[in-house]
Design a protein around this motif. Sequence first.
Motif, mmCIF file in Angstrom:
data_model
loop_
_atom_site.group_PDB
_atom_site.id
_atom_site.type_symbol
_atom_site.label_atom_id
_atom_site.label_comp_id
_atom_site.label_asym_id
_atom_site.label_seq_id
_atom_site.Cartn_x
_atom_site.Cartn_y
_atom_site.Cartn_z
ATOM 1 N N GLY A 58 -37.518 36.296 49.043
ATOM 2 C CA GLY A 58 -37.365 35.198 47.979
ATOM 3 C C GLY A 58 -36.136 35.393 47.371
ATOM 4 O O GLY A 58 -35.405 36.310 47.666
ATOM 5 N N THR A 59 -35.758 34.650 46.405
ATOM 6 C CA THR A 59 -34.470 34.541 45.805
ATOM 7 C C THR A 59 -34.619 33.967 44.326
ATOM 8 O O THR A 59 -35.618 33.385 43.952
ATOM 9 N N VAL A 60 -33.752 34.586 43.224
ATOM 10 C CA VAL A 60 -33.499 33.992 42.258
ATOM 11 C C VAL A 60 -31.967 33.546 42.101
ATOM 12 O O VAL A 60 -31.163 34.446 42.337
ATOM 13 N N THR A 61 -31.785 32.162 41.876
ATOM 14 C CA THR A 61 -30.300 31.866 41.713
ATOM 15 C C THR A 61 -30.040 31.259 40.232
ATOM 16 O O THR A 61 -30.928 30.733 39.667
ATOM 17 N N LEU A 62 -28.821 31.432 39.902
ATOM 18 C CA LEU A 62 -28.271 30.968 38.402
ATOM 19 C C LEU A 62 -27.125 30.352 38.602
ATOM 20 O O LEU A 62 -26.068 31.040 39.190
ATOM 21 N N VAL A 63 -26.828 29.255 37.864
ATOM 22 C CA VAL A 63 -25.483 28.595 37.834
ATOM 23 C C VAL A 63 -25.406 28.411 36.490
ATOM 24 O O VAL A 63 -26.234 27.554 35.920
ATOM 25 N N ALA A 64 -24.185 28.779 35.806
ATOM 26 C CA ALA A 64 -23.844 28.502 34.324
ATOM 27 C C ALA A 64 -22.557 27.845 34.309
ATOM 28 O O ALA A 64 -21.511 28.217 34.985
ATOM 29 N N ARG A 65 -22.354 26.797 33.475
ATOM 30 C CA ARG A 65 -20.817 26.340 33.035
ATOM 31 C C ARG A 65 -20.666 26.121 31.669
ATOM 32 O O ARG A 65 -21.653 25.681 31.025
ATOM 33 N N LYS A 66 -19.677 26.603 31.083
ATOM 34 C CA LYS A 66 -19.136 26.192 29.617
ATOM 35 C C LYS A 66 -20.353 26.865 28.766
ATOM 36 O O LYS A 66 -20.723 26.114 27.860
ATOM 37 N N GLY A 67 -20.987 27.977 29.131
ATOM 38 C CA GLY A 67 -21.901 28.615 28.391
ATOM 39 C C GLY A 67 -23.171 27.911 28.539
ATOM 40 O O GLY A 67 -24.290 28.563 27.475
ATOM 41 N N GLY A 76 -39.760 31.533 46.718
ATOM 42 C CA GLY A 76 -40.312 32.755 47.665
ATOM 43 C C GLY A 76 -41.252 33.907 46.941
ATOM 44 O O GLY A 76 -41.760 33.537 45.795
ATOM 45 N N PHE A 77 -40.986 35.088 47.496
ATOM 46 C CA PHE A 77 -41.769 36.193 47.149
ATOM 47 C C PHE A 77 -40.849 37.245 46.506
ATOM 48 O O PHE A 77 -39.932 37.622 46.964
ATOM 49 N N SER A 78 -41.275 37.889 45.569
ATOM 50 C CA SER A 78 -40.910 39.228 45.078
ATOM 51 C C SER A 78 -41.328 40.305 45.947
ATOM 52 O O SER A 78 -40.673 41.255 46.361
ATOM 53 N N ASP A 79 -42.628 39.984 46.437
ATOM 54 C CA ASP A 79 -43.133 41.030 47.412
ATOM 55 C C ASP A 79 -43.979 40.078 48.375
ATOM 56 O O ASP A 79 -45.039 39.480 47.975
ATOM 57 N N ARG A 80 -43.443 39.923 49.605
ATOM 58 C CA ARG A 80 -44.078 38.676 50.594
ATOM 59 C C ARG A 80 -45.361 39.318 50.924
ATOM 60 O O ARG A 80 -46.220 38.673 51.275
ATOM 61 N N GLU A 81 -45.448 40.640 51.288
ATOM 62 C CA GLU A 81 -46.745 41.084 52.015
ATOM 63 C C GLU A 81 -47.819 40.880 51.007
ATOM 64 O O GLU A 81 -48.996 40.748 51.142
ATOM 65 N N ALA A 82 -47.641 41.133 49.620
ATOM 66 C CA ALA A 82 -48.759 41.261 48.515
ATOM 67 C C ALA A 82 -48.591 39.725 48.006
ATOM 68 O O ALA A 82 -49.579 39.468 47.172
ATOM 69 N N LYS A 83 -47.881 38.691 48.519
ATOM 70 C CA LYS A 83 -47.969 37.290 47.877
ATOM 71 C C LYS A 83 -47.508 37.394 46.479
ATOM 72 O O LYS A 83 -48.238 36.361 45.991
ATOM 73 N N THR A 84 -46.676 38.057 46.048
ATOM 74 C CA THR A 84 -46.295 38.160 44.686
ATOM 75 C C THR A 84 -45.326 37.228 44.649
ATOM 76 O O THR A 84 -44.102 37.423 45.101
ATOM 77 N N ASP A 85 -45.357 36.165 43.757
ATOM 78 C CA ASP A 85 -44.310 35.044 43.714
ATOM 79 C C ASP A 85 -43.160 35.553 43.124
ATOM 80 O O ASP A 85 -42.922 36.548 42.112
ATOM 81 N N MET A 86 -41.824 35.223 43.462
ATOM 82 C CA MET A 86 -40.608 35.608 42.940
ATOM 83 C C MET A 86 -40.414 34.807 41.491
ATOM 84 O O MET A 86 -41.181 33.776 41.293
ATOM 85 N N ALA A 87 -39.927 35.556 40.421
ATOM 86 C CA ALA A 87 -39.873 34.830 39.083
ATOM 87 C C ALA A 87 -38.714 35.327 38.631
ATOM 88 O O ALA A 87 -37.729 36.147 38.701
ATOM 89 N N GLU A 88 -38.354 34.346 37.401
ATOM 90 C CA GLU A 88 -37.068 34.521 36.659
ATOM 91 C C GLU A 88 -37.098 35.925 36.195
ATOM 92 O O GLU A 88 -35.879 36.411 36.091
ATOM 93 N N ASP A 89 -38.099 36.686 35.755
ATOM 94 C CA ASP A 89 -38.178 38.041 35.088
ATOM 95 C C ASP A 89 -38.324 38.956 36.005
ATOM 96 O O ASP A 89 -38.500 40.252 35.658
ATOM 97 N N GLN A 260 -40.177 44.367 45.789
ATOM 98 C CA GLN A 260 -39.979 44.889 46.937
ATOM 99 C C GLN A 260 -38.755 44.985 47.449
ATOM 100 O O GLN A 260 -37.970 43.845 47.689
ATOM 101 N N ILE A 261 -38.237 45.759 48.399
ATOM 102 C CA ILE A 261 -36.917 45.860 48.965
ATOM 103 C C ILE A 261 -37.081 45.750 50.385
ATOM 104 O O ILE A 261 -38.179 46.438 50.998
ATOM 105 N N TYR A 262 -36.124 45.069 51.242
ATOM 106 C CA TYR A 262 -36.315 44.928 52.561
ATOM 107 C C TYR A 262 -35.073 45.358 53.506
ATOM 108 O O TYR A 262 -34.131 45.527 52.903
ATOM 109 N N VAL A 263 -35.383 45.548 54.883
ATOM 110 C CA VAL A 263 -34.337 45.777 55.447
ATOM 111 C C VAL A 263 -34.561 45.233 56.916
ATOM 112 O O VAL A 263 -35.648 44.600 57.244
ATOM 113 N N ILE A 264 -33.475 45.053 57.631
ATOM 114 C CA ILE A 264 -33.360 44.401 58.767
ATOM 115 C C ILE A 264 -33.691 45.605 59.994
ATOM 116 O O ILE A 264 -32.993 46.451 60.123
#
Length: 419
Positions: A58-67, A76-89, A260-264
């Motif tokens: 999963g990912t969280v992305t941010l774009v800001a301009r002029k403040g 996606g997921f913060s933990d794919r195996e546990a099905k924990t949704d990715m969140a802004e926090d 969760q942290i992942y590796v290839i």
Amino acid sequence: MKKINKILLASAMSALLAQPAYADIRVTNPKKVGMSEARLERIEPAMQAFVDQQKLAGTVTLVARKGKVVHLEAVGFSDREAKTDMAEDTIFRIYSMTKPITAVAALTLWEQGKFQMNDPVSKYLPELANLKVYAGMDGDKMILEDTNKIMTIQQLFTHSAGFSYGFSQSPVDKLYQQSALFSGKTKRADLLTEVAKLPLNHQPGTKWNYSIGTDIIGVLVERLSGQTLGEYFKQHIFNPLKMNDTGFYVPADKKDRLAQIYVINQQGQTVPMENEPLGDYLSAPEIESGGGGLVSTIDDYYTFTQMLLNGGEYKGKRILGRKTVEYMRTNHLPASLIPFEPSAPGEGYGLAMSVTVDEQGANTMGSKGDYGWAGAASTYFRIDPKEQMIIISMTQLMPSSYFSYNKDFKNMAYQALVD
């Protein structure tokens, strides 16, 4: 009356636009800051594709301009195996995105006259006074020589002091890998003693080599301030900026938010990582690593980057002076060391961050003078003073350069500029 209302509205808008470009985490209509909403909407499906293809959890992305934040999306997921949704926090290990924070902490001391950039490192850290330099091999024996140049504090910031990280299979890096530094058992008080046992990779100032230099800057902050690095961060950066989710470990009441942290793996698959670097981040570390020890959220890191874009100030809290930030984001490498590595065309290096010096030579969209860095687990940020823009992406995958998601994200942010 309608005419009067229009005049009042116009006056209010003019006054609003005249205010400093402070951050606002609420998502603003992109049109108000010269960006295309339709084009920004390309980011989410692109990130979702990495998730659907099992490349990223999963990912969280941010774009800001002029403040103003114009894009903030979790997929996606913060933990794919546990099905924990990715969140802004969601809380992420930001690894080397710790480096700019350590640099800012040190620069607050520089502003107070506690050190000068050309001071010898050994003036404040005498344990590093008599280092040897790798000069080749004689069969199985390593040839060492004395330093012929003074190692300066600025060289620690720019990874040109001669230290390394142990990432390669060079003779010096093999010593790093065998060192107690990476055993997880070194005590805080013994850190520099262990560093001093290792030879420098090159003579100070002659090459760029990614290194523990910023960790040593962290020790410098502790020596000059009389505080631990975590205490200094909290007092001088985190508390003023209200970066409440940033620190050297995740408290028990927030551990469910740590991704969760992942590796290839050897088959090229993205799988959960075991024995992650620098520990599990769930308890206070013995050594608070200025080079890679922090966890943070995208909101907190946005606040930090907006402070830099604002010239050192955020919502009335000044962390650095404007000229200090300008110095930090200026290339400090000689032309002979640019690009600092083959994978960074068009890039020089400021203090703990890379900076674009040749936008035509770079391999992504951007501007001359845009700057930023990344973390070992694929977190990434870039600040563009010319466009008054910030981009941040967070995920947890090692190695960081395995997929192109950060380059894709940067290009998609820039292609959304229309004014």
